[in-house]
Design a protein around this motif. Sequence first.
Motif, PDB file in Angstrom:
ATOM      1  N   THR A  14       0.810  -1.219   0.000  1.00 27.51           N
ATOM      2  CA  THR A  14       0.000   0.000   0.000  1.00 27.51           C
ATOM      3  C   THR A  14       0.842   1.267   0.000  1.00 27.51           C
ATOM      4  O   THR A  14       0.611   2.182  -0.796  1.00 27.51           O
ATOM      5  CB  THR A  14      -0.989   0.000   1.189  1.00 27.51           C
ATOM      6  OG1 THR A  14      -1.835  -1.144   1.076  1.00 27.51           O
ATOM      7  CG2 THR A  14      -1.848   1.247   1.206  1.00 27.51           C
ATOM      8  N   ARG A  18       1.061   3.987  -3.053  1.00 26.38           N
ATOM      9  CA  ARG A  18       0.728   5.400  -2.825  1.00 26.38           C
ATOM     10  C   ARG A  18       1.866   6.313  -3.308  1.00 26.38           C
ATOM     11  O   ARG A  18       1.626   7.350  -3.915  1.00 26.38           O
ATOM     12  CB  ARG A  18       0.440   5.668  -1.342  1.00 26.38           C
ATOM     13  CG  ARG A  18      -0.861   5.079  -0.865  1.00 26.38           C
ATOM     14  CD  ARG A  18      -1.155   5.410   0.603  1.00 26.38           C
ATOM     15  NE  ARG A  18      -2.169   6.451   0.596  1.00 26.38           N
ATOM     16  CZ  ARG A  18      -1.959   7.719   0.942  1.00 26.38           C
ATOM     17  NH1 ARG A  18      -0.793   8.104   1.368  1.00 26.38           N
ATOM     18  NH2 ARG A  18      -2.944   8.591   0.890  1.00 26.38           N
ATOM     19  N   ARG A  19       3.112   5.916  -3.064  1.00 26.39           N
ATOM     20  CA  ARG A  19       4.260   6.731  -3.496  1.00 26.39           C
ATOM     21  C   ARG A  19       4.342   6.786  -5.029  1.00 26.39           C
ATOM     22  O   ARG A  19       4.617   7.849  -5.596  1.00 26.39           O
ATOM     23  CB  ARG A  19       5.559   6.193  -2.896  1.00 26.39           C
ATOM     24  CG  ARG A  19       5.707   6.512  -1.408  1.00 26.39           C
ATOM     25  CD  ARG A  19       7.076   6.154  -0.870  1.00 26.39           C
ATOM     26  NE  ARG A  19       7.339   4.717  -0.821  1.00 26.39           N
ATOM     27  CZ  ARG A  19       6.900   3.893   0.135  1.00 26.39           C
ATOM     28  NH1 ARG A  19       6.166   4.368   1.131  1.00 26.39           N
ATOM     29  NH2 ARG A  19       7.195   2.617   0.087  1.00 26.39           N
ATOM     30  N   ALA A  22       1.518   9.067  -6.182  1.00 30.97           N
ATOM     31  CA  ALA A  22       1.796  10.464  -5.844  1.00 30.97           C
ATOM     32  C   ALA A  22       2.857  11.055  -6.767  1.00 30.97           C
ATOM     33  O   ALA A  22       2.733  12.197  -7.223  1.00 30.97           O
ATOM     34  CB  ALA A  22       2.230  10.576  -4.384  1.00 30.97           C
ATOM     35  N   THR A  32      -1.710  16.115  -2.251  1.00 30.00           N
ATOM     36  CA  THR A  32      -1.942  14.706  -2.550  1.00 30.00           C
ATOM     37  C   THR A  32      -2.820  14.624  -3.786  1.00 30.00           C
ATOM     38  O   THR A  32      -3.968  15.085  -3.768  1.00 30.00           O
ATOM     39  CB  THR A  32      -2.646  13.994  -1.371  1.00 30.00           C
ATOM     40  OG1 THR A  32      -1.835  14.142  -0.195  1.00 30.00           O
ATOM     41  CG2 THR A  32      -2.841  12.521  -1.663  1.00 30.00           C
ATOM     42  N   VAL A  36      -4.425   9.251  -5.699  1.00 31.32           N
ATOM     43  CA  VAL A  36      -4.014   8.553  -4.473  1.00 31.32           C
ATOM     44  C   VAL A  36      -5.241   8.298  -3.602  1.00 31.32           C
ATOM     45  O   VAL A  36      -5.465   7.175  -3.122  1.00 31.32           O
ATOM     46  CB  VAL A  36      -2.944   9.354  -3.705  1.00 31.32           C
ATOM     47  CG1 VAL A  36      -2.623   8.692  -2.363  1.00 31.32           C
ATOM     48  CG2 VAL A  36      -1.685   9.519  -4.545  1.00 31.32           C
ATOM     49  N   ARG A  37      -6.039   9.328  -3.407  1.00 28.88           N
ATOM     50  CA  ARG A  37      -7.255   9.181  -2.593  1.00 28.88           C
ATOM     51  C   ARG A  37      -8.249   8.230  -3.256  1.00 28.88           C
ATOM     52  O   ARG A  37      -8.922   7.452  -2.577  1.00 28.88           O
ATOM     53  CB  ARG A  37      -7.891  10.554  -2.345  1.00 28.88           C
ATOM     54  CG  ARG A  37      -7.105  11.393  -1.350  1.00 28.88           C
ATOM     55  CD  ARG A  37      -7.851  12.647  -0.929  1.00 28.88           C
ATOM     56  NE  ARG A  37      -8.186  13.533  -2.038  1.00 28.88           N
ATOM     57  CZ  ARG A  37      -7.355  14.417  -2.570  1.00 28.88           C
ATOM     58  NH1 ARG A  37      -6.129  14.546  -2.102  1.00 28.88           N
ATOM     59  NH2 ARG A  37      -7.735  15.191  -3.566  1.00 28.88           N
ATOM     60  N   ASP A  40      -7.173   4.718  -2.470  1.00 29.48           N
ATOM     61  CA  ASP A  40      -7.432   4.455  -1.046  1.00 29.48           C
ATOM     62  C   ASP A  40      -8.915   4.171  -0.807  1.00 29.48           C
ATOM     63  O   ASP A  40      -9.276   3.228  -0.099  1.00 29.48           O
ATOM     64  CB  ASP A  40      -7.003   5.642  -0.188  1.00 29.48           C
ATOM     65  CG  ASP A  40      -5.493   5.770  -0.040  1.00 29.48           C
ATOM     66  OD1 ASP A  40      -4.764   4.797  -0.356  1.00 29.48           O
ATOM     67  OD2 ASP A  40      -5.033   6.849   0.391  1.00 29.48           O
TER      68      ASP A  40
END
Length: 181
Positions: A14, A18-19, A22, A32, A36-37, A40
């Motif tokens: 995870t 995300r990295r 981003a 952000t 990314v959101r 999630d």
Amino acid sequence: MTTLRLRPEDPADTGAVRRVLAAAFARPDVATPPEVRLVDELRAGDAWLPRLAMVAEYGGEIVGYALLTRVRVCADGLNAPALVLGPVAVAPHRQRIGLGSSVVQAALEAATELGERLVVVLGDPAYYRRFGFSRADRMGLTSPWSGLGEPWQALVLSPSTSNEPPPPHGDVVFPPPWSKV
């Protein structure tokens, strides 16, 4: 020799995913990126299909990502399953060497193995055409992005048997997290 490994995302991935997202979608006006959101929130919902969240691991580092999640195609009282591809991301320091194509192809192959029939995407037609995507509106598929024309695309995956009905057509309904992108 550096090796490429394509595999479903593991819960331990995870942070790395995300990295990658981003970095790939970085913009100076947001801390952000919405992608990314989006991922999630999709992970936490019913649209999430763990076997179709694909990572590209290059030299032991996660550097690419392609996600397929559940959408529904609604028409004439029917509610048929389909998939949406996105986001697709490659870490900037590993772009332009084919990792994006590899991870997308791996995700599409996994979807075919699972018996999925239809994938939609909103993206660059020149890029997605290489996988077989074409205009979704010409397949009778509509969405909030239909008005964009060519970037609204669809791909019919190979059926597992010759007796399968044609892919659905109608309005593609996205899970709620997509409304924020």
